[in-house]
Motif scaffolding. Structure first.
Motif, PDB file in Angstrom:
ATOM      1  N   GLN A  83     -77.145 -25.263  15.844  1.00 50.52           N
ATOM      2  CA  GLN A  83     -77.664 -26.603  16.081  1.00 50.52           C
ATOM      3  C   GLN A  83     -79.183 -26.600  16.159  1.00 50.52           C
ATOM      4  OE1 GLN A  83     -76.472 -28.282  19.842  1.00 50.52           O
ATOM      5  NE2 GLN A  83     -76.501 -30.369  19.037  1.00 50.52           N
ATOM      6  N   GLY A  84     -79.765 -25.564  16.810  1.00 52.34           N
ATOM      7  CA  GLY A  84     -81.222 -25.474  16.891  1.00 52.34           C
ATOM      8  C   GLY A  84     -81.865 -25.319  15.532  1.00 52.34           C
ATOM      9  N   ILE A  85     -81.239 -24.548  14.643  1.00 55.42           N
ATOM     10  CA  ILE A  85     -81.800 -24.341  13.296  1.00 55.42           C
ATOM     11  C   ILE A  85     -81.727 -25.635  12.493  1.00 55.42           C
ATOM     12  CG2 ILE A  85     -81.474 -23.093  11.121  1.00 55.42           C
ATOM     13  CD1 ILE A  85     -80.431 -20.747  12.821  1.00 55.42           C
ATOM     14  N   LEU A  86     -80.556 -26.295  12.499  1.00 53.41           N
ATOM     15  CA  LEU A  86     -80.378 -27.489  11.670  1.00 53.41           C
ATOM     16  C   LEU A  86     -81.170 -28.678  12.171  1.00 53.41           C
ATOM     17  CD1 LEU A  86     -76.530 -27.252  11.017  1.00 53.41           C
ATOM     18  CD2 LEU A  86     -78.354 -26.861   9.355  1.00 53.41           C
ATOM     19  N   SER A  87     -81.431 -28.726  13.469  1.00 46.29           N
ATOM     20  CA  SER A  87     -82.173 -29.865  14.009  1.00 46.29           C
ATOM     21  C   SER A  87     -83.675 -29.720  13.820  1.00 46.29           C
ATOM     22  CB  SER A  87     -81.850 -30.049  15.497  1.00 46.29           C
ATOM     23  OG  SER A  87     -82.170 -28.873  16.218  1.00 46.29           O
ATOM     24  N   SER A  88     -84.129 -28.553  13.354  1.00 45.39           N
ATOM     25  CA  SER A  88     -85.554 -28.339  13.110  1.00 45.39           C
ATOM     26  C   SER A  88     -85.843 -28.463  11.614  1.00 45.39           C
ATOM     27  CB  SER A  88     -85.973 -26.951  13.607  1.00 45.39           C
ATOM     28  OG  SER A  88     -87.277 -26.652  13.179  1.00 45.39           O
ATOM     29  N   PRO A  89     -86.706 -29.380  11.201  1.00 48.74           N
ATOM     30  CA  PRO A  89     -86.999 -29.526   9.773  1.00 48.74           C
ATOM     31  C   PRO A  89     -87.569 -28.256   9.158  1.00 48.74           C
ATOM     32  CG  PRO A  89     -87.813 -31.416  11.016  1.00 48.74           C
ATOM     33  CD  PRO A  89     -87.404 -30.390  12.023  1.00 48.74           C
ATOM     34  N   VAL A  90     -88.293 -27.469   9.964  1.00 48.50           N
ATOM     35  CA  VAL A  90     -88.921 -26.248   9.437  1.00 48.50           C
ATOM     36  C   VAL A  90     -87.877 -25.164   9.222  1.00 48.50           C
ATOM     37  CG1 VAL A  90     -90.640 -24.464   9.873  1.00 48.50           C
ATOM     38  CG2 VAL A  90     -91.108 -26.837  10.523  1.00 48.50           C
ATOM     39  N   LEU A  91     -87.040 -24.946  10.240  1.00 45.38           N
ATOM     40  CA  LEU A  91     -86.070 -23.858  10.171  1.00 45.38           C
ATOM     41  C   LEU A  91     -84.856 -24.198   9.306  1.00 45.38           C
ATOM     42  CD1 LEU A  91     -86.129 -22.767  13.922  1.00 45.38           C
ATOM     43  CD2 LEU A  91     -87.357 -21.738  12.004  1.00 45.38           C
ATOM     44  N   SER A  92     -84.486 -25.482   9.228  1.00 42.89           N
ATOM     45  CA  SER A  92     -83.294 -25.851   8.461  1.00 42.89           C
ATOM     46  C   SER A  92     -83.472 -25.629   6.972  1.00 42.89           C
ATOM     47  CB  SER A  92     -82.937 -27.318   8.722  1.00 42.89           C
ATOM     48  OG  SER A  92     -83.988 -28.171   8.284  1.00 42.89           O
ATOM     49  N   VAL A  93     -84.701 -25.378   6.553  1.00 36.04           N
ATOM     50  CA  VAL A  93     -84.946 -25.096   5.138  1.00 36.04           C
ATOM     51  C   VAL A  93     -84.125 -23.890   4.684  1.00 36.04           C
ATOM     52  CG1 VAL A  93     -86.735 -24.387   3.494  1.00 36.04           C
ATOM     53  CG2 VAL A  93     -87.228 -26.139   5.207  1.00 36.04           C
TER      54      VAL A  93
ATOM     55  N   THR B 241     -82.394 -25.338   1.331  1.00 35.73           N
ATOM     56  CA  THR B 241     -82.941 -24.933   0.031  1.00 35.73           C
ATOM     57  C   THR B 241     -81.944 -24.135  -0.793  1.00 35.73           C
ATOM     58  OG1 THR B 241     -83.930 -22.995   1.107  1.00 35.73           O
ATOM     59  CG2 THR B 241     -85.324 -24.947   0.819  1.00 35.73           C
ATOM     60  N   LYS B 242     -80.890 -23.686  -0.174  1.00 34.16           N
ATOM     61  CA  LYS B 242     -79.853 -22.939  -0.893  1.00 34.16           C
ATOM     62  C   LYS B 242     -78.549 -23.711  -0.757  1.00 34.16           C
ATOM     63  CE  LYS B 242     -78.104 -18.260  -1.575  1.00 34.16           C
ATOM     64  NZ  LYS B 242     -78.418 -18.317  -3.005  1.00 34.16           N
ATOM     65  N   TYR B 243     -78.238 -24.506  -1.776  1.00 35.29           N
ATOM     66  CA  TYR B 243     -77.127 -25.444  -1.744  1.00 35.29           C
ATOM     67  C   TYR B 243     -75.792 -24.746  -1.454  1.00 35.29           C
ATOM     68  CZ  TYR B 243     -73.819 -28.976  -3.418  1.00 35.29           C
ATOM     69  OH  TYR B 243     -72.781 -29.856  -3.522  1.00 35.29           O
ATOM     70  N   GLU B 244     -75.555 -23.629  -2.129  1.00 34.05           N
ATOM     71  CA  GLU B 244     -74.280 -22.935  -1.934  1.00 34.05           C
ATOM     72  C   GLU B 244     -74.120 -22.435  -0.507  1.00 34.05           C
ATOM     73  OE1 GLU B 244     -76.240 -22.585  -4.414  1.00 34.05           O
ATOM     74  OE2 GLU B 244     -75.085 -23.044  -6.219  1.00 34.05           O
ATOM     75  N   LEU B 245     -75.237 -22.024   0.117  1.00 37.13           N
ATOM     76  CA  LEU B 245     -75.177 -21.546   1.494  1.00 37.13           C
ATOM     77  C   LEU B 245     -74.799 -22.685   2.446  1.00 37.13           C
ATOM     78  CD1 LEU B 245     -75.711 -18.958   3.161  1.00 37.13           C
ATOM     79  CD2 LEU B 245     -78.015 -19.844   3.577  1.00 37.13           C
ATOM     80  N   LEU B 246     -75.365 -23.863   2.211  1.00 34.74           N
ATOM     81  CA  LEU B 246     -75.031 -25.015   3.052  1.00 34.74           C
ATOM     82  C   LEU B 246     -73.576 -25.426   2.855  1.00 34.74           C
ATOM     83  CD1 LEU B 246     -76.028 -27.113   5.047  1.00 34.74           C
ATOM     84  CD2 LEU B 246     -76.791 -28.522   3.120  1.00 34.74           C
TER      85      LEU B 246
ATOM     86  N   SER C 201     -74.584 -34.405   8.101  1.00 36.28           N
ATOM     87  CA  SER C 201     -75.754 -35.240   7.814  1.00 36.28           C
ATOM     88  C   SER C 201     -76.742 -34.505   6.914  1.00 36.28           C
ATOM     89  CB  SER C 201     -76.428 -35.657   9.124  1.00 36.28           C
ATOM     90  OG  SER C 201     -75.532 -36.357   9.952  1.00 36.28           O
ATOM     91  N   SER C 202     -76.968 -33.231   7.211  1.00 32.91           N
ATOM     92  CA  SER C 202     -77.875 -32.446   6.365  1.00 32.91           C
ATOM     93  C   SER C 202     -77.308 -32.305   4.959  1.00 32.91           C
ATOM     94  CB  SER C 202     -78.087 -31.054   6.978  1.00 32.91           C
ATOM     95  OG  SER C 202     -78.638 -31.154   8.269  1.00 32.91           O
ATOM     96  N   TYR C 203     -75.990 -32.081   4.877  1.00 36.53           N
ATOM     97  CA  TYR C 203     -75.382 -31.899   3.565  1.00 36.53           C
ATOM     98  C   TYR C 203     -75.451 -33.186   2.742  1.00 36.53           C
ATOM     99  CZ  TYR C 203     -72.096 -31.117  -0.162  1.00 36.53           C
ATOM    100  OH  TYR C 203     -71.540 -31.027  -1.414  1.00 36.53           O
TER     101      TYR C 203
ATOM    102  N   ARG D 278     -77.380 -35.641  -2.179  1.00 42.27           N
ATOM    103  CA  ARG D 278     -78.028 -36.733  -2.897  1.00 42.27           C
ATOM    104  C   ARG D 278     -79.225 -36.238  -3.710  1.00 42.27           C
ATOM    105  NH1 ARG D 278     -77.873 -41.017   2.129  1.00 42.27           N
ATOM    106  NH2 ARG D 278     -75.747 -41.793   1.769  1.00 42.27           N
ATOM    107  N   GLN D 279     -79.802 -35.122  -3.283  1.00 42.03           N
ATOM    108  CA  GLN D 279     -80.976 -34.582  -3.986  1.00 42.03           C
ATOM    109  C   GLN D 279     -80.609 -33.716  -5.185  1.00 42.03           C
ATOM    110  OE1 GLN D 279     -82.910 -32.521  -0.796  1.00 42.03           O
ATOM    111  NE2 GLN D 279     -83.730 -34.397   0.157  1.00 42.03           N
ATOM    112  N   GLN D 280     -79.326 -33.407  -5.329  1.00 35.55           N
ATOM    113  CA  GLN D 280     -78.902 -32.539  -6.422  1.00 35.55           C
ATOM    114  C   GLN D 280     -78.954 -33.301  -7.738  1.00 35.55           C
ATOM    115  OE1 GLN D 280     -78.133 -29.137  -6.003  1.00 35.55           O
ATOM    116  NE2 GLN D 280     -79.003 -29.656  -3.995  1.00 35.55           N
ATOM    117  N   ALA D 281     -79.586 -32.680  -8.717  1.00 37.90           N
ATOM    118  CA  ALA D 281     -79.716 -33.327 -10.029  1.00 37.90           C
ATOM    119  C   ALA D 281     -78.477 -33.134 -10.883  1.00 37.90           C
ATOM    120  CB  ALA D 281     -80.955 -32.783 -10.748  1.00 37.90           C
TER     121      ALA D 281
END
Length: 1386
Positions: A127-137, A141-146, A183-185, A190-193
């Protein structure tokens, strides 16, 4: 510094340092400002990551507590304020990919139950990682990981939801992290081309888990131990996110062409497919393959998840593609989804289909068909012209599936057929007979939900065929189904209530020719089965069903009238003649069968139902249509003979042949129909002057009325809990009592004149018995005996039948006398009870003669008056001798039930003797009744309260003057008060709850006031009665005790007696004060009595206050008594019609002054009951008037004290908005009294208070309650009656007040929480000023200021109630501008 840096860094890397020490050093390095590691945050992140990675990759062996410590350390870092400040400073800290993979692996272990790490700590890290815009990258940034993380979290949530509910209630942490990940997903998706990549990832990794998760959340049976946040908010938000993911991933507009290539290629073989490599290969197949695959959930849940998911996916598809030409595509998708329910392409069952899944399959099929309806994907014309009826063919296969595998015990089976019928009636048409058989006539399931679904299907069938004008076609099929050989004898009623109502509505709009054709078809079928009727049970059941149908159809037809076309009249007449020729043979067949024949009763019921239907309809046609000629044979024209025949059991005549009913073998329905026929014939007699002139008519009608009541027949009330649907066809042994009672009560005006005394008493007994029983749930559709009785008692019909109403009143009286007489010690009141019992058992002639007694004062029968006078005399004698009737707990409960029924009686409908007898009986219970020791004091108070309430309601009626002819009012007052003093002396009220006591005291006061007001209004020996009662009060033992009481020596038990005394004096003073001014002689008497009463009220009040010893018991009551006392002294000292009298002093002015000072002290320091506040404000208003009239020396101080305390009261923080509104009227009354003759100096003090209170600095300092108090006073002041000088001064400064209020609106509007508490009251004050200032506010600037302030009123983020009040306040302000200042509003 270098040493500090190098030392910590080396120790963290050194293998010689223990891991426990390393953790301590790492924590110190993170929190210490002395550790100046370069890029310290990243270094510590990397160290923690390296340690955890080494452990889980088996490179480093660590104790479990160290591993836990590392995860906790990482969690502390992620949630620390220091890390947050680092991000704010713009520094970059990256989280290695290995940490993300570790978290995913551990979550997977948790879901499978193999992890040993701390579950809560790991989720907190995630939760701490996903709630931080810096750390959630790291994840985003890796769609398959998410995707992998989301899949593992969904699996974890599903495992939590699947666990036994009793052992592991749900906690919010898992679902909070899941919602954050979703929510992050959603953002990343939506950003996936590449939409194909999204489709592939979702179908491959997420589809199964997302659908399983959604199903689990939707179907979970929540328990109290589950966290409410999961149930109320998280569950809803998670389902919403899942829907967004699935719809955007699976049914994107980019995939439309792929769906077309897969689904439409079968219909359009010549169409070329898209180029290879472009588009999705088989999207529907991919989705269904994943959905139907096993392994992602328990096998027992697999079909439930699959079936519920199919309708969800179809809904997403319709939302995305159901437009224009794509509706055919949606249909082909529908076919694929339906076959996924383990059906073949030809919509047959697969070999793998489990019969236990029928409920789920039918529910899913129902949802899919309903979505098809709402999406309007079936265009009948287009399907036939363009597509070769491919949709019709498919839906026909679905219908065959339903009928070949009939599931009539499942409600969804009926709803599926209803949905298919709504799509197109031609889908059902070829199998209409099967539908009518399985879904209507031969259906056997009695489950409530199934019955409702079945009735809804039948109603839809009727409505559809009525719109198509094909009801005869439908009935032709229906009759064929009814006349088939039955599988068994236990058929459900052919016309349930809901179906009957639908049929009636359809026939009203149906052409008359078609309705008559339906009747002819039914008669034709009846004729066909008559030859096979003898001894055939199946045929008798068919005959009864056909009779019920014909009855329902004929009763639903539009009646003939003078505007009906001649052909329709002739067709109807021919039908009625044909029906008459059918009725007689049926009745004769019934007579010819042996009574023990199982089908005999049904044939008899059917014959009588047909005859009753014919008679009722024939009579109606004759009344309304002059062109119609009855088909009645001449031999039956003598209606009186028909009634005699029916009474003797003759139901049909055909020449010399006579058909009779054997009453000993008569079914309940036959008995009921016989009564209906007799009732109908009675109506005919009453409409014929010729028949009424015959000498034997009274005897015949009397016999008929008695037969209808059926006093010797079945007891009506032994099954009063049974319910009846008002249909003749449903009358049986279980419902007969309800139907019979309904028949009797609805026809009481018709049969009452011909009933004997015993019959009327029988009806009254049944009415009372049924009401005293428990009433079942009140429904609009069904009736019960007790419910019918309740409605009858509350209606005006009973009052208009004086004989019956008198019988009811006397029955109640007799029951009460019976309870009292059953007591063991009634010897002392035996004479009174005996006389009351005699009054309640008068002859029928006495009852009829009692009816006009209430019309005038001089029309009472002397014998009745003498009887009542003797009862009253005996009653007063028994009360003087302290006679008593002791009742047990059971007797008390019975008495309370009877008194509850008595409270429903209308006093104005009673005869004078009934009225007086009932009042005397209630008075007897008040004076002589004692309750056993096992009866709780609360019950005693409840009983006394009910008795005084009933006597008060009787005294409020139009017949109340009859009481004063029987007994002196003062005697009743003395007797009631003496009895209450006796109860108090015995300590009855000691343990009674204070709230119950005050309620009783209020009821007692109302009774006293009603009787005294009646004495004054009716001028019934006013002086004698009031003087006698006043003398009794002044010289009573309680008064003497109060006068001689020493401070602190008044017993608590005597408090109740004193309060009873004060209550009586209070009401006596009120009534006498209101009687002043009518005549000079009466005024002299009343003034003298008021003086005597108030002389002893002062000491009594002081004794009451001493006995209370600071208790809140009766504070408001005491204040009310003193208020009346002040008014009474003022009324005597300053008569209204004698102005200019010299100044007088009030006897108890010192008491009033002390009382006012005490009230001012207690008014606002702490929370007080609302009744005390209201009473205190009324007292202050009256006391200030008294102080002003007597020229009190402390008038100025009193004015200031009242003003200040009222201001403090309105500023009290414990007052709610609603309570403030309640206080406004008494505060305004008080302000009127203060200001009506105020001096400019006094008014100036008030204006200073307004100026200080409206200062915006008070609001800004948080003292908004003081501001609210001032705002309220300003509003009330605008409507007060002011001296001319003060009025001019107020409206001179009114613009300043408006300006201050406008600023308050602007400031308070910035805080939404104060909208209801301050902004709305300020708007109300502005509105009042604008309304009252019409013609006085001349400057348009101040009006436009108000208009400008309205835009600052917040209307967003308010709950519904606050929004309504705010909107209404704004509306009223605008309306005040338009109405009162139209020249400025433009």
């Amino acid at each position: 510094m270098a040493a500090i840096y190098s030392g910590i860094h080396l120790k963290l890397k050194s293998p010689k340092t223990s891991w426990v020490d390393k953790l301590k050093l790492a924590r110190f390095a993170w929190i210490s400002t002395q550790c100046l590691l370069p890029n310290k945050e990243q270094v510590l992140f990397d160290w923690t990551t390296h340690a955890l990675t080494g452990f889980y990759s088996k490179k480093v062996e660590l104790p479990q507590e160290v591993v836990e410590g590392l995860w906790t350390y990482l969690d502390d870092i992620l949630h620390s304020k220091k890390l947050h400040s680092v991000f704010i400073q713009g520094k970059t800290v990256s989280l290695r990919l290995a940490v993300a993979q570790l978290i995913i692996e551990r979550i997977h272990e948790f879901a499978s139950g193999t992890s040993t790490a701390s579950f809560s700590t790991l989720l907190s890290c995630c939760q701490g990682i996903l709630s931080s815009p810096v750390l959630s990258v790291t994840f985003t940034t890796k769609y398959e990981l998410l995707v992998d993380l989301l899949a593992k979290l969904c699996a974890l949530a599903c495992s939590k939801l699947s666990q036994p509910q009793s052992t592991d209630p749900l906690t919010p942490q898992v679902f909070e992290v899941l919602l954050l990940t979703l929510s992050s997903y959603v953002t990343v998706q939506r950003q996936q081309a590449n939409s194909q990549r999204v489709f592939s990832q979702v179908t491959t990794h997420l589809l199964q888990y997302l659908l399983f998760l959604r199903h689990s959340l939707t179907t979970r049976a929540w328990i109290a131990e589950d966290d409410p946040r999961v149930r109320q908010h998280l569950s809803r938000d998670i389902r919403s996110k899942v829907d967004i993911i699935l719809q955007s991933a699976l049914f994107s507009s980019d995939h439309l062409q792929s769906y077309k290539e897969e689904l439409l290629s079968k219909d359009e073989p010549g169409k070329k497919k898209g180029l290879s490599g472009k588009g999705l290969p088989s999207p529907v197949n991919s989705i269904l393959t994943k959905l139907c695959a096993q392994g992602y959930c328990d096998n027992a849940l697999h079909y439930a998840v699959k079936s519920s998911s199919l309708s969800l996916l179809f809904k997403f598809a319709l939302d995305a593609y159901c437009k224009g030409e794509n509706k055919v595509l949606c249909f082909h998708l529908l076919t694929q989804l339906i076959t996924a329910l383990d059906f073949t392409d030809e919509v047959n069952l697969k070999d793998t289909f489990d019969g236990e899944n029928w409920s789920l399959a039918l529910l899913a099929l129902e949802n899919l068909l309903n979505l098809c309806l709402t999406g309007d994907i079936y265009n009948v014309a287009a399907d036939r012209i363009k597509h070769g009826e491919v949709q019709l063919t498919f839906y026909r296969k679905v219908v065959r599936l339903l009928f070949d595998n009939s599931q009539t015990s499942i409600s969804a089976w009926y709803r599926c057929l209803k949905a298919l019928l709504s799509l197109n009636h031609l889908i059902i048409e070829p199998d209409l007979d099967e539908l009518l058989s399985a879904g209507w006539i031969d259906s056997e399931c009695t489950d409530h939900r199934v019955r409702k679904a079945r009735e809804a299907l039948i109603s839809s069938v009727l409505q559809v065929y009525a719109k198509l004008r094909q009801l005869p076609r439908l009935f032709e099929e229906l009759l064929a189904v009814i006349c088939r050989p039955a599988a068994d004898e236990l058929r459900l009623p052919v016309l349930p209530e809901a179906v009957h109502m639908t049929l009636s509505a359809c026939l009203l709009d149906n052409p008359a020719s078609q309705s008559l054709e339906i009747c002819s078809l039914i008669l034709q079928n009846i004729s066909h089965i008559l030859p096979d009727l003898d001894g055939n049970v199946d045929m008798s059941l068919k005959l009864f069903s056909l009779s019920v149908l014909l009855h329902s159809v004929l009763f639903s037809l539009k009646t003939l009238d003078s505007r009906t076309p001649i052909p329709v009249v002739r067709q109807t007449q021919a039908l009625m003649e044909k029906m008459l020729h059918v009725v007689t043979p049926v009745l004769q067949l019934a007579q010819g069968q042996a009574p023990d024949n199982p089908g005999c009763h049904r044939v008899q019921d059917a014959g009588l139902l047909l005859k009753y239907t014919w008679v009722e309809v024939d009579t109606l046609f004759q009344i309304h249509c002059t062109k119609y000629t009855s088909g009645m044979v001449p031999a039956s024209t003598n209606i009186l003979d028909d009634i005699r025949c029916l009474l003797s059991g003759v139901i049909a005549k055909d020449g010399d042949q006579v058909s009779t009913i054997g009453h000993e073998y008569c079914s309940p329905m036959t008995h009921y129909l016989q009564k209906l026929l007799i009732l109908q014939q009675m109506r005919k007699v009453l409409l014929s002057n010729e028949l009424l002139a015959q000498t034997s008519v009274a005897d015949v009608l009397g016999e008929a009325a008695q037969f209808i009541v059926g006093r010797e027949g079945l007891p009506l009330y032994q099954q009063s809990d049974q319910q009846w649907d008002r249909q003749v066809s449903s009358v049986d042994a279980r419902t007969y009592s309800v139907a019979h009672w309904y028949l009797v009560t609805t026809n009481l005006p018709l049969i009452t004149p011909y009933l004997t005394e015993r019959d009327v008493c029988h009806i009254a007994d049944l009415l009372l018995n049924s009401i005293l029983q428990k009433t079942p749930d009140d429904t609009k559709e069904r009736l019960s005996v007790s419910l019918i009785s309740k409605h009858l008692l509350e209606s005006l019909i009973l009052v208009e039948l004086p004989v019956v109403y008198s019988a009811v009143v006397r029955c109640v009286t007799q029951r009460i006398v019976g309870i009292l007489s059953s007591s063991r010690d009634t010897a002392s009141v035996c004479l009174v009870l005996k006389k009351l019992s005699e009054v309640s058992r008068l002859t029928a002639d006495d009852k009829r003669s009692a009816a006009p007694w209430s019309d005038g004062d001089d029309s009472e029968a002397p014998s009745a008056l003498k009887r009542l006078e003797s009862i009253a005399e005996a009653l007063l004698s028994s009360s003087m001798t302290e006679a008593s009737i002791t009742l047990s707990e059971i007797q008390t409960d019975d008495l309370l039930s009877l008194l509850k029924v008595t409270s429903s009686l209308n006093p104005d409908g009673m005869s004078s003797e009934d009225f007086s007898g009932l009042f005397l009986l209630l008075f007897l219970m008040v004076t002589d009744m004692q309750l056993h020791n096992d009866v709780k004091p609360e019950v005693t108070i409840q009983l006394l309260n009910q008795l005084f309430s009933l006597m008060g309601s009787l005294l409020a009626g139009n017949n109340s003057h009859h009481i004063l002819k029987v007994v002196h009012g003062s005697s009743v007052l003395e007797g009631a008060l003496t009895a209450m003093f006796s109860h108090s002396k015995k300590g009855l009220f000691k343990t009674v709850n204070s709230s119950h006591w005050l309620i009783f005291l209020k009821t007692f006061q109302d009774f006293i006031k009603s009787l005294i007001s009646l004495i004054i209004y009716r001028k019934s020996s006013v002086c004698l009665n009031l003087e006698k009662f006043t003398t009794y009060l002044v010289n009573s033992e309680v008064t003497i005790m109060a006068l001689s009481a020493v401070q602190g020596n008044t017993e608590t038990a005597s408090l109740f007696s004193i309060q009873l005394l004060l209550a009586s004096m209070n009401m006596l003073c009120q009534a006498m004060s209101s009687g002043l001014g009518k005549s000079k002689k009466l005024d002299e008497t009343l003034s003298q009595l008021l003086g005597r009463t108030t002389a002893v009220m002062g000491p009594a009040i002081q004794a009451s206050l001493r006995a209370q010893l600071g208790s809140l018991l009766g504070q408001a009551f005491t204040v009310d008594v003193v208020t009346v006392m002040v008014r009474s002294e003022l009324a005597c000292a300053y008569p209204q019609n004698e102005p200019g009298l010299p100044q007088a002093s009030l006897r108890h002015m010192v008491l009033y002054r002390t009382f006012s000072q005490q009230i001012l002290r207690e008014l606002c320091p702490s929370q007080r009951p609302m009744d005390f506040l209201l009473s205190s404000l009324h007292f202050l208003s009256v006391y200030y008037s008294a102080a002003k009239m007597t020229k009190s020396s402390d008038l100025e101080e009193l004015f200031v004290a009242i003003l200040q305390n009222v201001h403090k009261l309105l500023a009290a923080p414990w007052l709610s908005v609603l309570e403030m509104r309640v206080l406004e009227d008494p505060v305004k009354e008080l302000l009127d009294q203060l200001l009506v003759h105020s001096t400019p100096e006094q008014f100036h003090l008030l204006l200073l208070l307004l100026r200080e209170g409206l200062d915006t600095s008070k609001f800004r300092s948080g003292r908004y309650r003081e501001v609210l108090s001032t705002v309220t006073i300003a509003k009330l002041l605008s409507g007060c009656l002011l001296p001319e000088a003060c009025s001019k001064l107020f409206w001179l400064i009114a613009p300043e007040i408006i300006s201050a209020l406008v600023f308050l609106v602007k400031d308070s509007g910035k805080e939404t929480a104060l909208t209801a508490a301050l902004t709305v009251p300020v708007l109300h004050t502005l509105t009042a000023l604008l309304r009252q200032g019409e013609g006085r506010i001349s400057n348009p600037h101040h009006v436009t200021m108000v208009l400008g302030a309205l835009q600052f009123v917040p209307l967003e983020h308010l709950n519904l109630e606050v929004y309504h009040n705010t909107f209404e306040a704004v509306h009223e302000a605008l309306f005040a501008v338009i109405q009162c200042h139209p020249q400025f509003g433009d």
